[in-house]
Write a protein that holds these residues in place. Structure first.
Motif, PDB file in Angstrom:
ATOM      1  N   UNK A  10       0.816  -1.214   0.000  1.00  0.00           N
ATOM      2  CA  UNK A  10       0.000   0.000   0.000  1.00  0.00           C
ATOM      3  C   UNK A  10       0.852   1.268   0.000  1.00  0.00           C
ATOM      4  N   UNK A  11       2.084   1.145   0.471  1.00  0.00           N
ATOM      5  CA  UNK A  11       3.043   2.254   0.431  1.00  0.00           C
ATOM      6  C   UNK A  11       4.420   1.633   0.302  1.00  0.00           C
ATOM      7  N   UNK A  12       5.441   2.468   0.158  1.00  0.00           N
ATOM      8  CA  UNK A  12       6.801   1.959   0.085  1.00  0.00           C
ATOM      9  C   UNK A  12       7.375   1.857   1.495  1.00  0.00           C
ATOM     10  N   UNK A  13       8.088   0.773   1.746  1.00  0.00           N
ATOM     11  CA  UNK A  13       8.675   0.614   3.071  1.00  0.00           C
ATOM     12  C   UNK A  13       9.013  -0.824   3.364  1.00  0.00           C
ATOM     13  N   UNK A  14       9.013  -1.159   4.669  1.00  0.00           N
ATOM     14  CA  UNK A  14       9.352  -2.499   5.110  1.00  0.00           C
ATOM     15  C   UNK A  14       8.225  -3.491   4.869  1.00  0.00           C
ATOM     16  N   UNK A  15       8.417  -4.731   5.304  1.00  0.00           N
ATOM     17  CA  UNK A  15       7.410  -5.765   5.075  1.00  0.00           C
ATOM     18  C   UNK A  15       6.030  -5.427   5.638  1.00  0.00           C
ATOM     19  N   UNK A  16       5.974  -4.552   6.640  1.00  0.00           N
ATOM     20  CA  UNK A  16       4.678  -4.228   7.250  1.00  0.00           C
ATOM     21  C   UNK A  16       3.726  -3.513   6.295  1.00  0.00           C
ATOM     22  N   UNK A  55      10.352   1.468  -9.408  1.00  0.00           N
ATOM     23  CA  UNK A  55       9.097   2.221  -9.309  1.00  0.00           C
ATOM     24  C   UNK A  55       7.907   1.472  -9.910  1.00  0.00           C
ATOM     25  N   UNK A  56       6.768   1.630  -9.249  1.00  0.00           N
ATOM     26  CA  UNK A  56       5.500   1.100  -9.756  1.00  0.00           C
ATOM     27  C   UNK A  56       4.384   1.848  -9.034  1.00  0.00           C
ATOM     28  N   UNK A  57       3.235   2.019  -9.681  1.00  0.00           N
ATOM     29  CA  UNK A  57       2.134   2.740  -9.032  1.00  0.00           C
ATOM     30  C   UNK A  57       1.677   2.045  -7.740  1.00  0.00           C
ATOM     31  N   UNK A  58       1.259   2.861  -6.773  1.00  0.00           N
ATOM     32  CA  UNK A  58       0.712   2.345  -5.525  1.00  0.00           C
ATOM     33  C   UNK A  58      -0.806   2.346  -5.584  1.00  0.00           C
TER      34      UNK A  58
END
Length: 322
Positions: A10-16, A55-58
């Motif tokens: 749903x956003x960029x970041x860690x596995x969470x 990059x890819x759309x969220x």
């Protein structure tokens, strides 16, 4: 379609940031197939899309590799029927119970190869195929250094190269992983000492090619391990992206060559895809390479699978089960 669901970032970041969502895959259009997936392969590239390195759309549908059965056939499709076992590697959206794909990006899984083995092998195995067969025309007796030799691609690439009578110097991140690798030389430990050890093993010459999926941490050691006019094949970024390359470093290292390939450019046409998959399936059927599935996670636990992968706690391939 009732009951279909997938895992997305749903956003960029860690596995969470990975979350489950229901979705309607729709019906296949002209030239497309609807696949009901039985097994999904986990790959390091999945983490690149999750973090935003690629990059890819969220929200981003994750996953590039899976195997299952044809559930519906779009208009104009020939060569596939409902119930056929098929596999695909590439694109996004494989972390799902159902997936629509262009029929010319799908391959039939031969009898004698399980859907689980195909899902564990296709992306990594076809990567190993183009690395071993297409990126450089290695001859028997030439020498290759393979990083992350116990990992998903490395565990396929090493026996593939040895079947070609290429001498393999394998490098792994720990003694435990190195012990699982069958190669002429299976090393582990710091990158600081690697090039010196490689030079000793090759009589001071260095290797003909380095296959490096590690990236930033191994870059200098890889260049220093190459022979004059050797080839650096940088195909991954497990430790982070390689820093900007100074071309004079290649000159000083012995007129070195560098390539940064991606699988798509080696399977860009349906004919190339079929040829590459065919070479992989042939070696699987002959027992040259095997699906070494070290871990299985529920698809709903994809975040845990990412944590294990990034912590280098996995060996061989990892699959996700819907």
């Amino acid at each position: 379609m009732s009951g279909a669901w997938r895992m997305v970032a749903r956003s960029h970041g860690g596995p969470d940031v990975i979350a489950r969502e229901d979705f309607d895959p729709g019906t296949p259009g002209e030239g497309e197939l609807l696949i009901e997936q039985d097994v999904i392969g986990l790959n390091f590239i999945d983490t690149y899309y999750r973090t935003g390195l690629y990059p890819a759309p969220l929200p981003t549908p994750l996953g590039s590799e899976g195997a299952g059965r044809v559930a519906a056939v779009g208009a104009g499709v020939t060569g596939f029927a409902i119930g056929d076992r098929v596999g695909a590697a590439g694109g996004l959206g494989a972390y799902a119970t159902h997936r629509i794909l262009a029929a010319d990006r799908v391959v039939r899984i031969p009898d004698g190869i399980s859907s689980e083995d195909a899902a564990a092998m296709m992306l990594k195995g076809m990567t190993a195929c183009y690395l071993a067969e297409d990126s450089i025309a290695l001859q028997p007796g030439q020498v290759a250094l393979v990083h992350a030799a116990a990992g998903g691609v490395g565990s396929i690439l090493v026996p593939w190269l040895r079947d070609k009578d290429v001498i393999v110097i394998a490098h792994s991140g720990s003694a435990e992983k190195a012990a699982t690798v069958q190669a002429e030389h299976s090393l582990h430990g710091s990158f600081d000492d690697l090039a010196g050890t490689v030079r000793e093993l090759t009589g001071g010459k260095g290797v003909d090619v380095v296959y490096d999926g590690v990236g930033k941490d191994s870059w200098s050691a890889s260049l220093a391990s190459l022979k004059r006019r050797g080839l650096m094949v940088s195909y991954g970024n497990a430790s982070g992206a390689v820093p900007p390359v100074n071309l004079l470093d290649l000159s000083r290292g012995g007129s070195l060559y560098v390539t940064r390939p991606t699988m798509y450019d080696y399977v860009a046409t349906s004919e190339e895809l079929a040829h590459t998959a065919g070479r992989l399936f042939d070696r699987m059927q002959r027992g040259v390479v095997k699906a070494q599935i070290g871990q299985r996670f529920a698809l709903a636990d994809a975040a845990d699978a990412h944590r294990a992968l990034e912590a280098r706690q996995t060996t061989g391939a990892t699959v996700l089960i819907p």
